[in-house]
Design an enzyme around this catalytic site. Structure first.
Site, PDB file in Angstrom:
ATOM      1  N   LYS A 192      -0.446   5.111  -2.061  1.00  0.00           N
ATOM      2  CA  LYS A 192      -0.800   4.469  -0.793  1.00  0.00           C
ATOM      3  C   LYS A 192      -0.113   3.101  -0.660  1.00  0.00           C
ATOM      4  O   LYS A 192      -0.722   2.111  -0.282  1.00  0.00           O
ATOM      5  CB  LYS A 192      -2.319   4.321  -0.686  1.00  0.00           C
ATOM      6  CG  LYS A 192      -3.048   5.660  -0.724  1.00  0.00           C
ATOM      7  CD  LYS A 192      -4.527   5.509  -0.516  1.00  0.00           C
ATOM      8  CE  LYS A 192      -5.309   6.780  -0.613  1.00  0.00           C
ATOM      9  NZ  LYS A 192      -4.696   7.983  -0.118  1.00  0.00           N
ATOM     10  N   CYS A 193       1.168   3.082  -0.939  1.00  0.00           N
ATOM     11  CA  CYS A 193       1.962   1.857  -0.974  1.00  0.00           C
ATOM     12  C   CYS A 193       3.096   1.975   0.045  1.00  0.00           C
ATOM     13  O   CYS A 193       3.537   3.075   0.364  1.00  0.00           O
ATOM     14  CB  CYS A 193       2.528   1.698  -2.391  1.00  0.00           C
ATOM     15  SG  CYS A 193       3.685   0.327  -2.619  1.00  0.00           S
ATOM     16  N   GLY A 194       3.579   0.841   0.517  1.00  0.00           N
ATOM     17  CA  GLY A 194       4.734   0.862   1.415  1.00  0.00           C
ATOM     18  C   GLY A 194       5.961   1.482   0.777  1.00  0.00           C
ATOM     19  O   GLY A 194       6.844   1.992   1.470  1.00  0.00           O
ATOM     20  N   PHE A 195       6.024   1.457  -0.552  1.00  0.00           N
ATOM     21  CA  PHE A 195       7.164   2.037  -1.272  1.00  0.00           C
ATOM     22  C   PHE A 195       6.956   3.504  -1.639  1.00  0.00           C
ATOM     23  O   PHE A 195       7.844   4.141  -2.206  1.00  0.00           O
ATOM     24  CB  PHE A 195       7.466   1.232  -2.538  1.00  0.00           C
ATOM     25  CG  PHE A 195       7.922  -0.170  -2.273  1.00  0.00           C
ATOM     26  CD1 PHE A 195       9.124  -0.430  -1.628  1.00  0.00           C
ATOM     27  CD2 PHE A 195       7.154  -1.252  -2.664  1.00  0.00           C
ATOM     28  CE1 PHE A 195       9.545  -1.728  -1.378  1.00  0.00           C
ATOM     29  CE2 PHE A 195       7.563  -2.557  -2.420  1.00  0.00           C
ATOM     30  CZ  PHE A 195       8.767  -2.798  -1.771  1.00  0.00           C
ATOM     31  N   THR A 196       5.792   4.069  -1.327  1.00  0.00           N
ATOM     32  CA  THR A 196       5.485   5.455  -1.697  1.00  0.00           C
ATOM     33  C   THR A 196       6.554   6.454  -1.257  1.00  0.00           C
ATOM     34  O   THR A 196       6.852   7.394  -2.008  1.00  0.00           O
ATOM     35  CB  THR A 196       4.089   5.861  -1.173  1.00  0.00           C
ATOM     36  OG1 THR A 196       3.122   4.971  -1.752  1.00  0.00           O
ATOM     37  CG2 THR A 196       3.737   7.288  -1.536  1.00  0.00           C
TER      38      THR A 196
END
Length: 158
Positions: free
Chosen positions: A34-38
């Protein structure tokens, strides 16, 4: 003590000896769902598919230390990665990468290649490339995309 003396915890409770990866080029990364980098999972999977037959492995370590961006259990994480990004590289057990509870693998990696925060991991998707000799070749910030690692991976593969 080197990287090959360590073992990674597996989601089912067992352990995977890193000695089993001797002679391979490794990309070790702390991940979160659940990360912007996912979306980098997609690029990681592309690297894995392109280079695995040449001796390349990716070891992903889910971590919930950064704003709780990996809240799921092992089954939820595996399900998300499989359904959303068709991930086929190994997902290890969820670990900590900073602090007193930091996994020994990440303690070792951070000691070998410090970053902007010295011995700390800055965020999810920090990447370490390890050569066939087991030596940490480089460390890459979360914003470095998997695609940007291709040239170095090819050099390490020889």
């Amino acid at each position: 003590m080197g990287l090959y003396d360590l073992s990674a915890k597996l989601p089912g409770g067992g352990e995977q000896s890193l000695a089993d990866y001797k002679g391979k080029v490794l990309l070790i990364v702390n991940t979160a769902s659940k990360c912007g980098f996912t979306p980098q999972y997609e690029g990681l999977e592309a690297l894995y598919r392109d280079y695995r037959d040449r001796g390349f492995e990716i070891l992903a370590f889910p971590c919930n230390q950064f704003l709780g961006q990996e809240p799921g259990d092992a089954a939820e994480i595996a399900n998300f990665c499989s359904l959303t990004y068709d991930v086929s590289f190994p997902l290890m057990a969820k670990i900590e990468v900073n602090g007193d509870g930091a996994d020994p693998i990440f303690r070792y990696l951070k000691k070998e290649k410090t970053g902007l925060l010295g011995g700390r991991i800055k965020w999810n998707f920090t990447k370490f490339l390890v050569g066939r000799d087991g030596k940490v070749a480089s460390r890459h910030a979360p914003a470095t995309t998997p695609e940007q690692l291709r040239k170095e991976i090819e050099e390490l593969l020889g």
